[in-house]
Scaffold this active site. Structure first.
Site, mmCIF file in Angstrom:
data_model
loop_
_atom_site.group_PDB
_atom_site.id
_atom_site.type_symbol
_atom_site.label_atom_id
_atom_site.label_comp_id
_atom_site.label_asym_id
_atom_site.label_seq_id
_atom_site.Cartn_x
_atom_site.Cartn_y
_atom_site.Cartn_z
ATOM 1 C CB THR A 110 10.948 -23.947 -38.759
ATOM 2 O OG1 THR A 110 12.244 -23.595 -38.305
ATOM 3 C CG2 THR A 110 10.973 -24.164 -40.245
ATOM 4 C CB THR A 168 12.381 -17.547 -31.682
ATOM 5 O OG1 THR A 168 13.443 -17.329 -32.608
ATOM 6 C CG2 THR A 168 12.455 -16.518 -30.592
ATOM 7 C CD GLU A 192 -0.003 -19.381 -66.524
ATOM 8 O OE1 GLU A 192 0.136 -20.493 -65.973
ATOM 9 O OE2 GLU A 192 0.908 -18.519 -66.527
ATOM 10 C CG HIS A 209 2.571 -23.997 -67.501
ATOM 11 N ND1 HIS A 209 3.825 -24.506 -67.642
ATOM 12 C CD2 HIS A 209 2.717 -22.641 -67.408
ATOM 13 C CE1 HIS A 209 4.703 -23.494 -67.645
ATOM 14 N NE2 HIS A 209 4.046 -22.360 -67.513
HETATM 15 P P1 ADP Z 1 12.432 -18.986 -36.219
HETATM 16 O O1 ADP Z 1 12.984 -18.528 -34.925
HETATM 17 O O2 ADP Z 1 12.590 -20.451 -36.459
HETATM 18 O O3 ADP Z 1 12.903 -18.198 -37.399
HETATM 19 P P2 ADP Z 1 10.001 -18.150 -35.019
HETATM 20 O O4 ADP Z 1 9.993 -19.030 -33.833
HETATM 21 O O5 ADP Z 1 10.397 -16.747 -34.803
HETATM 22 O O6 ADP Z 1 10.873 -18.769 -36.194
HETATM 23 O O7 ADP Z 1 8.566 -18.213 -35.679
HETATM 24 C C1 ADP Z 1 7.934 -17.089 -36.208
HETATM 25 C C2 ADP Z 1 6.441 -17.208 -36.028
HETATM 26 O O8 ADP Z 1 5.925 -18.241 -36.849
HETATM 27 C C3 ADP Z 1 6.050 -17.601 -34.632
HETATM 28 O O9 ADP Z 1 5.899 -16.478 -33.837
HETATM 29 C C4 ADP Z 1 4.730 -18.308 -34.836
HETATM 30 O O10 ADP Z 1 3.680 -17.375 -34.916
HETATM 31 C C5 ADP Z 1 4.892 -18.936 -36.195
HETATM 32 N N1 ADP Z 1 5.272 -20.344 -36.103
HETATM 33 C C6 ADP Z 1 6.402 -20.887 -36.592
HETATM 34 N N2 ADP Z 1 6.430 -22.203 -36.357
HETATM 35 C C7 ADP Z 1 5.312 -22.508 -35.705
HETATM 36 C C8 ADP Z 1 4.765 -23.735 -35.188
HETATM 37 N N3 ADP Z 1 5.400 -24.890 -35.296
HETATM 38 N N4 ADP Z 1 3.559 -23.669 -34.565
HETATM 39 C C9 ADP Z 1 2.923 -22.508 -34.436
HETATM 40 N N5 ADP Z 1 3.372 -21.330 -34.888
HETATM 41 C C10 ADP Z 1 4.554 -21.321 -35.531
HETATM 42 ZN ZN ZN Z 2 4.802 -20.434 -67.265
HETATM 43 MG MG MG Z 3 14.136 -16.829 -34.655
#
Ligand code: ADP
Ligand code: ZN
Ligand code: MG
Length: 611
Positions: A215, A218, A434, A437
């Site tokens: 999300t 990092t 399908e 569904h």
């Molecule tokens: P986490 O540390 O929460 O597991 P990361 O920060 O490593 O996730 O995110 C992984 C990649 O996903 C990032 O390098 C980016 O490319 C993409 N990403 C995740 N969240 C966002 C966001 N809110 N906006 C833009 N890119 C995002």
């Molecule tokens: Zn099914």
């Molecule tokens: Mg991370």
């Protein structure tokens, strides 16, 4: 167990080989080199020659041998080289005078052995040094061939990633406005610590970013460093856990020492749950190391001066497992949720990542965002990349809407599996399944519209699927909606029963989803007939698997099971009723799907409306 002959070659062979070589070298040294070094060579000559040498003035010193039976003397030989000689004793009365005349020294002893010190060094110390040196050389060789740098313990700088500039800013993080708001105070503090110090305010030393994987936790931490324009020290929790007890603690100390030298700066500890797990007794010895590391971290956090401008950020997706000591005031007392993006957040993330690739003019990002409910930022970044890869594969230089749509399916359901060949009969079953569904969904109110139906097999194992996409974001689901969803899930199997009179294994995923949903209705949402608003299950780690554990007695558990069966059964019957009433449409649509393999939501609704 069967083993191929090649496997029999053990990788230890070269090692033994090296040992044998060393042993041989040592033996050879012993035999040839050491005696000549340890024992000075003594040449035996006749008495006559000795007399001649005295006459010629070549003899310098003489002495009796230890047993008094020989004369040992130092002399310059005929070849002009100095050496040690010996000769037998011969009754020769004039010898003394002649020696005197030739100015020869009389010595008590002429050593024919090297000094005891040299003996000791040569025969004991040298081999030991050789062996140790060889052992170390071997060690180094082995360490090098082992993956990783296991021997770089001690100083943490080997694994602390220090970045003067992260190059990320809040603009790179789309959505997540609440998290950015919460972090902007920290940015301001880092810009201007004095403003806070002069009022006497202390900013929290640490903030904890919590949320599901991917999300942007990092990313956010890096963006804070980028916005504040300060150095960024990062280390992952797992890197603290070392093979030697005490090393993790040393790393923590080192990390904080480096950081306080570079203040203001940000220290980021990723995946902090690896070291920050609750300290509960029991477990195996490995815990010791982790606890020491955690204790050191707590000590360092208490110890450093909060006004100096070192801010500690940490990230985790398992906040519930963290040690309470980490979360108390003065440590990570600020908790910043980083949740899965909502509809507008997904659209924004798609746009951020689309900025890096060539997009064709008209792209409906909102449609893609609608189709990806539940996707994380990392998933969305992946969708854009997959779309770009598909465009390249098809020889285009821009990414189109179709690429994006296909890529959504690839990420959700796996890539199309061209090689899977279904028999005509199987294909027919999948088509009816399908459409089953889709029909049940379409004939109920309050269910999300069907947007796509396909019977192209996917690498994930799905033989076909029906995609339903809500118009907007849904935060609440009513009881009716859940019941409709249950009926839709059972619709595929119902169609198989009605048309073919038997069932297949193809519905396993539907069954799993239906059971989960029906169970959650009863145990978590309070939507059962008998239990009222009682929580019967608790969710263990909401950000990861969402696993639950029962919080009720065994009898209650049995009753829950009965209720689950009853509600799935009711949904199943409802679905069969709907399909019975629309038999003609079921046949017509299934044949249409068989022919086309993939149909859109509009095509489906149009065909349905014709009846
Ligand atoms: P986490 O540390 O929460 O597991 P990361 O920060 O490593 O996730 O995110 C992984 C990649 O996903 C990032 O390098 C980016 O490319 C993409 N990403 C995740 N969240 C966002 C966001 N809110 N906006 C833009 N890119 C995002
Ligand atoms: Zn099914
Ligand atoms: Mg991370």
């Amino acid at each position: 167990m069967l083993q191929s002959p090649n496997d029999a070659k053990s990788p230890k062979k070269p090692l033994i080989y090296y040992y044998i070589v060393t042993l041989l070298v040592l033996m050879l040294l012993n035999i040839f080199l050491f005696p000549t070094l340890l024992q000075r060579q003594v040449v035996e000559i006749g008495y006559g020659d000795f007399s001649d040498m005295v006459e010629a003035g070549g003899v310098k010193r003489v002495a009796y041998s230890a047993d008094d039976r020989q004369i040992i003397f130092e002399a310059t030989g005929e070849d002009g080289k100095d050496g040690i000689y010996k000769t037998g004793i011969f009754p020769d009365n004039g010898l003394y005078d002649r020696l005197k005349a030739a100015n020869v020294d009389f010595a008590a002893e002429i050593p024919t052995k090297a000094s005891p010190l040299a003996t000791l060094l040569l025969s004991y110390a040298l081999p030991i040094v050789l062996i140790i040196g060889f052992g170390q050389w071997l060690n180094k060789k082995m360490m090098k061939s082992m993956s990783g740098n296991a021997m770089t313990f001690g100083k943490a700088n080997a694994k602390i990633y220090a970045e003067a500039e992260t190059g990320k800013s809040f603009a790179d993080v789309a959505g997540q406005d609440e998290a950015k708001d919460a972090l902007s105070e920290i940015v301001d503090f880092l810009h201007n610590p004095n403003k806070y110090a002069s009022i006497g305010a202390r900013l929290p030393k640490g903030a904890l970013l919590v949320g599901p994987p991917g999300t942007g936790k990092t990313l956010l931490a890096k963006a804070v460093a980028g916005e504040a324009d300060v150095p960024f020290f990062s280390i992952s929790g797992s890197e603290f856990v070392e093979m030697f007890v005490g090393m993790g603690a040393a790393k923590v100390r080192d990390l904080f020492k480096q950081a306080s030298e570079k203040a203001p700066c940000i220290v980021f500890i990723d995946e902090i749950d690896t070291i920050g797990k609750k300290r509960d007794g029991g477990g195996l010895g490995g815990n010791d190391e982790r606890e020491q590391t955690l204790n050191q971290l707590l000590t360092e956090m208490d110890g450093f001066d909060g006004t100096k401008g070192v801010v500690i950020l940490a990230a985790t997706n398992r906040p519930e497992s963290l040690d309470p000591a980490l979360l108390r005031p003065g440590r990570f007392d600020r908790r910043i949720p980083v949740e899965l993006p909502d509809l507008s957040g997904r659209e924004a993330i798609l746009k951020v990542h689309a900025g890096a690739v060539h997009m064709s003019g008209r792209i409906d990002f909102a449609a893609i965002a609608r189709a990806t409910s539940g996707a994380s930022g990392a998933d969305l970044a992946n969708i854009i990349n997959e779309a770009a890869l598909r465009a390249v594969r098809l020889g285009r230089d821009t990414v189109t809407q179709a690429d994006l749509e296909e890529s959504v399916e690839t990420v959700i359901a796996g890539a199309q599996r061209k090689s899977a060949v279904l028999s005509p009969k199987e294909k027919e079953i999948v088509a009816y399944h399908e459409i089953g569904h889709a029909l049940v969904a379409a004939k109920q109110t309050n269910s999300a519209p069907v947007t796509k139906i396909t019977i192209v097999p996917r690498t994930s194992g799905a033989l076909g699927y029906t995609m339903q996409v809500d118009e907007g974001e849904h935060y609440l689901m009513s009881r009716e909606e859940i019941e409709n969803k249950l009926a839709t899930l059972t619709g595929g199997r119902s169609a198989e029963e009605l048309i073919f009179g038997s069932v297949t294994t193809g519905a396993s995923n539907d069954i799993e989803q239906a059971t989960k949903l029906a169970r959650a209705m009863i145990t978590r949402y309070g939507m059962s007939r008998g239990f009222d608003m009682v929580a019967l299950e608790t969710v263990n780690n909401p950000y990861l698997s969402g696993d639950t554990s029962l919080a009720c007695s065994a009898e209650t558990a049995a009753r829950i099971d009965q209720e689950v069966v009853a509600s799935v059964k009711a949904a199943h019957e409802k679905a069969i009723g709907i399909l019975r009433d629309n038999m003609e449409a079921l046949h017509r649509l299934a044949h249409f799907l068989l022919e086309k393999e993939t149909i859109t939501g509009e095509q489906f609704m149009e065909m349905l409306g014709k009846s």
